[in-house]
Structures are given as C-alpha cells and as structure tokens.
Design a protein around this motif. Structure first.
Motif, PDB file in Angstrom:
ATOM      1  N   ARG A 218     -14.069  50.518 -34.780  1.00  0.00           N
ATOM      2  CA  ARG A 218     -15.538  50.677 -34.724  1.00  0.00           C
ATOM      3  C   ARG A 218     -16.161  50.514 -36.112  1.00  0.00           C
ATOM      4  O   ARG A 218     -17.231  49.902 -36.260  1.00  0.00           O
ATOM      5  CB  ARG A 218     -15.892  52.047 -34.141  1.00  0.00           C
ATOM      6  CG  ARG A 218     -15.573  52.186 -32.658  1.00  0.00           C
ATOM      7  CD  ARG A 218     -16.283  53.378 -32.026  1.00  0.00           C
ATOM      8  NE  ARG A 218     -15.855  54.638 -32.603  1.00  0.00           N
ATOM      9  CZ  ARG A 218     -14.816  55.350 -32.178  1.00  0.00           C
ATOM     10  NH1 ARG A 218     -14.067  54.876 -31.172  1.00  0.00           N
ATOM     11  NH2 ARG A 218     -14.496  56.499 -32.730  1.00  0.00           N
ATOM     12  N   LEU A 219     -15.495  51.062 -37.122  1.00  0.00           N
ATOM     13  CA  LEU A 219     -16.012  50.949 -38.490  1.00  0.00           C
ATOM     14  C   LEU A 219     -15.941  49.501 -38.988  1.00  0.00           C
ATOM     15  O   LEU A 219     -16.837  49.039 -39.705  1.00  0.00           O
ATOM     16  CB  LEU A 219     -15.215  51.851 -39.429  1.00  0.00           C
ATOM     17  CG  LEU A 219     -15.371  53.362 -39.204  1.00  0.00           C
ATOM     18  CD1 LEU A 219     -14.373  54.138 -40.066  1.00  0.00           C
ATOM     19  CD2 LEU A 219     -16.787  53.820 -39.513  1.00  0.00           C
ATOM     20  N   GLU A 221     -16.316  46.857 -37.297  1.00  0.00           N
ATOM     21  CA  GLU A 221     -17.314  46.021 -36.632  1.00  0.00           C
ATOM     22  C   GLU A 221     -18.633  45.978 -37.393  1.00  0.00           C
ATOM     23  O   GLU A 221     -19.501  45.150 -37.110  1.00  0.00           O
ATOM     24  CB  GLU A 221     -17.532  46.519 -35.198  1.00  0.00           C
ATOM     25  CG  GLU A 221     -16.325  46.234 -34.296  1.00  0.00           C
ATOM     26  CD  GLU A 221     -16.418  46.912 -32.946  1.00  0.00           C
ATOM     27  OE1 GLU A 221     -17.495  47.487 -32.640  1.00  0.00           O
ATOM     28  OE2 GLU A 221     -15.429  46.889 -32.189  1.00  0.00           O
ATOM     29  N   HIS A 222     -18.777  46.876 -38.379  1.00  0.00           N
ATOM     30  CA  HIS A 222     -19.993  46.844 -39.199  1.00  0.00           C
ATOM     31  C   HIS A 222     -19.865  45.704 -40.211  1.00  0.00           C
ATOM     32  O   HIS A 222     -18.845  45.583 -40.898  1.00  0.00           O
ATOM     33  CB  HIS A 222     -20.162  48.173 -39.942  1.00  0.00           C
ATOM     34  CG  HIS A 222     -21.506  48.336 -40.581  1.00  0.00           C
ATOM     35  ND1 HIS A 222     -21.827  47.735 -41.777  1.00  0.00           N
ATOM     36  CD2 HIS A 222     -22.610  49.016 -40.178  1.00  0.00           C
ATOM     37  CE1 HIS A 222     -23.060  48.043 -42.093  1.00  0.00           C
ATOM     38  NE2 HIS A 222     -23.573  48.827 -41.142  1.00  0.00           N
ATOM     39  N   PRO A 223     -20.866  44.848 -40.323  1.00  0.00           N
ATOM     40  CA  PRO A 223     -20.771  43.654 -41.189  1.00  0.00           C
ATOM     41  C   PRO A 223     -20.453  43.966 -42.644  1.00  0.00           C
ATOM     42  O   PRO A 223     -19.806  43.172 -43.324  1.00  0.00           O
ATOM     43  CB  PRO A 223     -22.165  43.017 -41.057  1.00  0.00           C
ATOM     44  CG  PRO A 223     -22.678  43.507 -39.744  1.00  0.00           C
ATOM     45  CD  PRO A 223     -22.135  44.899 -39.582  1.00  0.00           C
ATOM     46  N   ALA A 224     -20.896  45.110 -43.145  1.00  0.00           N
ATOM     47  CA  ALA A 224     -20.697  45.431 -44.559  1.00  0.00           C
ATOM     48  C   ALA A 224     -19.396  46.178 -44.823  1.00  0.00           C
ATOM     49  O   ALA A 224     -19.115  46.574 -45.955  1.00  0.00           O
ATOM     50  CB  ALA A 224     -21.881  46.263 -45.068  1.00  0.00           C
ATOM     51  N   SER A 225     -18.583  46.377 -43.812  1.00  0.00           N
ATOM     52  CA  SER A 225     -17.371  47.169 -43.974  1.00  0.00           C
ATOM     53  C   SER A 225     -16.314  46.422 -44.777  1.00  0.00           C
ATOM     54  O   SER A 225     -16.296  45.194 -44.820  1.00  0.00           O
ATOM     55  CB  SER A 225     -16.804  47.531 -42.601  1.00  0.00           C
ATOM     56  OG  SER A 225     -16.394  46.368 -41.911  1.00  0.00           O
ATOM     57  N   VAL A 230     -12.114  51.277 -45.063  1.00  0.00           N
ATOM     58  CA  VAL A 230     -11.939  51.832 -43.714  1.00  0.00           C
ATOM     59  C   VAL A 230     -10.589  52.526 -43.594  1.00  0.00           C
ATOM     60  O   VAL A 230     -10.483  53.591 -42.980  1.00  0.00           O
ATOM     61  CB  VAL A 230     -12.076  50.723 -42.653  1.00  0.00           C
ATOM     62  CG1 VAL A 230     -11.631  51.227 -41.282  1.00  0.00           C
ATOM     63  CG2 VAL A 230     -13.516  50.228 -42.591  1.00  0.00           C
ATOM     64  N   ARG A 258     -12.325  42.393 -38.743  1.00  0.00           N
ATOM     65  CA  ARG A 258     -13.673  42.521 -39.312  1.00  0.00           C
ATOM     66  C   ARG A 258     -14.382  41.179 -39.332  1.00  0.00           C
ATOM     67  O   ARG A 258     -15.569  41.077 -39.015  1.00  0.00           O
ATOM     68  CB  ARG A 258     -13.577  43.085 -40.737  1.00  0.00           C
ATOM     69  CG  ARG A 258     -14.939  43.358 -41.365  1.00  0.00           C
ATOM     70  CD  ARG A 258     -14.819  43.703 -42.830  1.00  0.00           C
ATOM     71  NE  ARG A 258     -14.246  42.617 -43.593  1.00  0.00           N
ATOM     72  CZ  ARG A 258     -14.930  41.552 -43.985  1.00  0.00           C
ATOM     73  NH1 ARG A 258     -16.209  41.422 -43.670  1.00  0.00           N
ATOM     74  NH2 ARG A 258     -14.347  40.601 -44.687  1.00  0.00           N
ATOM     75  N   GLY A 262     -17.240  41.621 -37.039  1.00  0.00           N
ATOM     76  CA  GLY A 262     -18.338  41.956 -37.949  1.00  0.00           C
ATOM     77  C   GLY A 262     -19.450  40.934 -37.872  1.00  0.00           C
ATOM     78  O   GLY A 262     -20.633  41.275 -37.952  1.00  0.00           O
ATOM     79  N   LYS A 263     -19.071  39.674 -37.691  1.00  0.00           N
ATOM     80  CA  LYS A 263     -20.089  38.619 -37.580  1.00  0.00           C
ATOM     81  C   LYS A 263     -20.921  38.792 -36.317  1.00  0.00           C
ATOM     82  O   LYS A 263     -22.121  38.525 -36.287  1.00  0.00           O
ATOM     83  CB  LYS A 263     -19.416  37.252 -37.584  1.00  0.00           C
ATOM     84  CG  LYS A 263     -18.766  36.897 -38.911  1.00  0.00           C
ATOM     85  CD  LYS A 263     -18.055  35.573 -38.834  1.00  0.00           C
ATOM     86  CE  LYS A 263     -17.391  35.229 -40.151  1.00  0.00           C
ATOM     87  NZ  LYS A 263     -16.659  33.934 -40.090  1.00  0.00           N
ATOM     88  N   GLY A 265     -21.681  41.572 -34.989  1.00  0.00           N
ATOM     89  CA  GLY A 265     -22.613  42.680 -35.167  1.00  0.00           C
ATOM     90  C   GLY A 265     -23.796  42.248 -36.000  1.00  0.00           C
ATOM     91  O   GLY A 265     -24.816  42.880 -36.029  1.00  0.00           O
TER      92      GLY A 265
END
Length: 265
Positions: A218-219, A221-225, A230, A258, A262-263, A265
């Motif tokens: 879940r973390l 999936e954030h674009p800035a992660s 993580v 990611r 991430g993209k 998201g």
C-alpha cells in the motif's frame, strides 16, 4: 538414523560401509572419516546419531574424539572399536559414557547387532524426549488457562482477535515476537499459535509477515514512495531481506511494484 564410521584403515572402512546391510540395523545413512579432524568436520556439517570409532589412530585417537563430543555436549551414541582387550581402554570408554565396546576383528553380524542395540536406545531416548516436550507444553497451556483472571477468560476466537488487534497496533516494529503477543494475551505461545492457526489458517509469524508485506504494498503505491524507506517503515532495516520477502508475496521486487502501481496512483 545417520552413522559415522571413523577408522584410519581406509579399505576396512569402505568395506564396512558398502558390505554391511545397514538398513537392516536401523541406519539410513552412513558417512566415513579417516581421522579425528575429518570426523569433527563431518559432525559439524550434519547431525550424527551413532559413532562407530576405532580407538587406535595416528594423531588424536578415538577416546580423544569422544572427549571432544562430550565437551561439545553433542547427543551422539558412541561405539568403540579396538584390537586390544585392554582394560584401561574399557575403563576410559565407560568414563566417557560409552556403553558399547567391540573387539576387532568382529563379524559384520556382531557389528550390526551392536549398532541395532544402540539405534534402539536412540529411538527410546527420542520418544522419551518427545513425551517430555509434549507434557511440558500441555502443562504450560494448563497453567496459562488456570492463572488467567476470571474476567479475562475468553473463547479461542476472542483470544485470536485480541492477538490480531495487538500485532496490528505494533506491526511496523522490527521485533514483534509470538512470545510477546502471547504474554499480552496471558496465554502460552504454543496454545496461542495453535488456536490462531485454527482460526486464521496460518501461524502468527506467517500472519505478521503477510500483513507487513500488504502494508508495504500500500505504501509503495504512493508515487513519491521509495522502496528503501518503505522497508524501514514496515520494520525491515535489512533491505535485501525485505526485497526477497516481498518478491515471494508479489512476484516482483518492491522497486518494480512501485514503478508499476505508483504510476497508476
């Protein structure tokens, strides 16, 4: 059962290994060593149940090897071989806890009979050890149940839900042991793990890893992660270990996950 033959007479040793019907006497695997150093190396690599060892060898002898085994507190049954009926050898062997002593040359049948007797003794010891462990675990479970305050007596399902609540609260910690969770729930680790697996279908340790990986996903999936960040956030300071564990669950590395999600998201 695994047997290690230690004898500097290489042809004799190999003949014993190949020609004796070891399975008939309860032995599944036979290893050989030709001196004490080789024997120590073999013992260090795998479990040895029975040692069949010549006393007279160049350098360190069989009695010195057994002294090392006893000093190392290894649970190995030892049978000594010697061509001399010397009482001092027998006395030293008994002092080292060796109950079996063979004069050679001895027939393969005689050697097999002694080995079979020792194997039976090993099996009895293992059975006794298992019974003791079972009894100890049962007693711990009963003590945990009896010592729990009346107001905290819960059904197995309620205990499991309390366990889940606690571990989810501290999921991001690096160290989160079954012992700690069980202590919080006032139950023995073995009992808690048993009812947890019955309710959830997996052990507590497996559940913790699964939930850590789900949180990491879940973390990520954030674009800035960042994958390394993580890893620390979910309690894995060793990124290589985190990455390998994550890949087992999602089929790709954290960085690949990611980039893919991430993209989106």
């Amino acid at each position: 059962m695994r047997l290690l033959i230690v004898n500097d007479a290489i042809p004799v040793t190999e003949s014993m290994k190949e020609d004796i019907e070891w399975k008939r006497y309860g032995i599944d695997d036979v290893l050989t060593a030709y001196n004490v150093d080789e024997a120590k190396a073999a013992i260090g690599k795998q479990r040895i149940d029975v040692l069949l060892c010549d006393i007279e060898m160049p350098g360190q002898n069989g009695l010195e090897l057994i002294r090392w085994i006893r000093k190392s507190q290894l649970d190995i049954e030892c049978i000594l071989l010697t061509c001399h009926a010397d009482f001092s050898y027998a006395r030293d062997a008994v002092a080292l806890g060796c109950q079996d002593y063979l004069l050679i040359p001895a027939s393969y049948e005689d050697i097999g009979a002694v080995v079979q007797k020792v194997v039976s003794r090993c099996l009895e010891k293992d059975e006794h050890r298992q019974l003791m462990e079972y009894g100890k675990n049962w007693l711990h479970d009963q003590q945990a149940i009896v010592s729990a305050p009346a107001e905290s007596m819960r059904s197995p399902k309620e205990s499991v839900e309390e366990c889940v609540s606690y571990l989810m609260q501290y999921l991001t910690r690096e160290e989160l042991s079954v012992q700690e969770i069980a202590a919080h729930c006032c139950l023995s680790p073995i009992y808690l793990n048993r009812i947890f697996k019955k309710e959830k279908g997996i052990s507590i340790s497996q559940y913790i890893i699964r939930e850590k990986m789900a949180l990491a996903a879940r973390l990520l999936e954030h674009p800035a992660s960042q994958a390394s960040v993580v890893a620390n956030q979910v309690g894995y300071p060793n990124y290589s270990y985190f990455s390998a564990t994550f890949k087992k669950y999602y089929g790709c590395t954290p960085s690949q996950y990611r980039e893919q999600f991430g993209k989106q998201g």
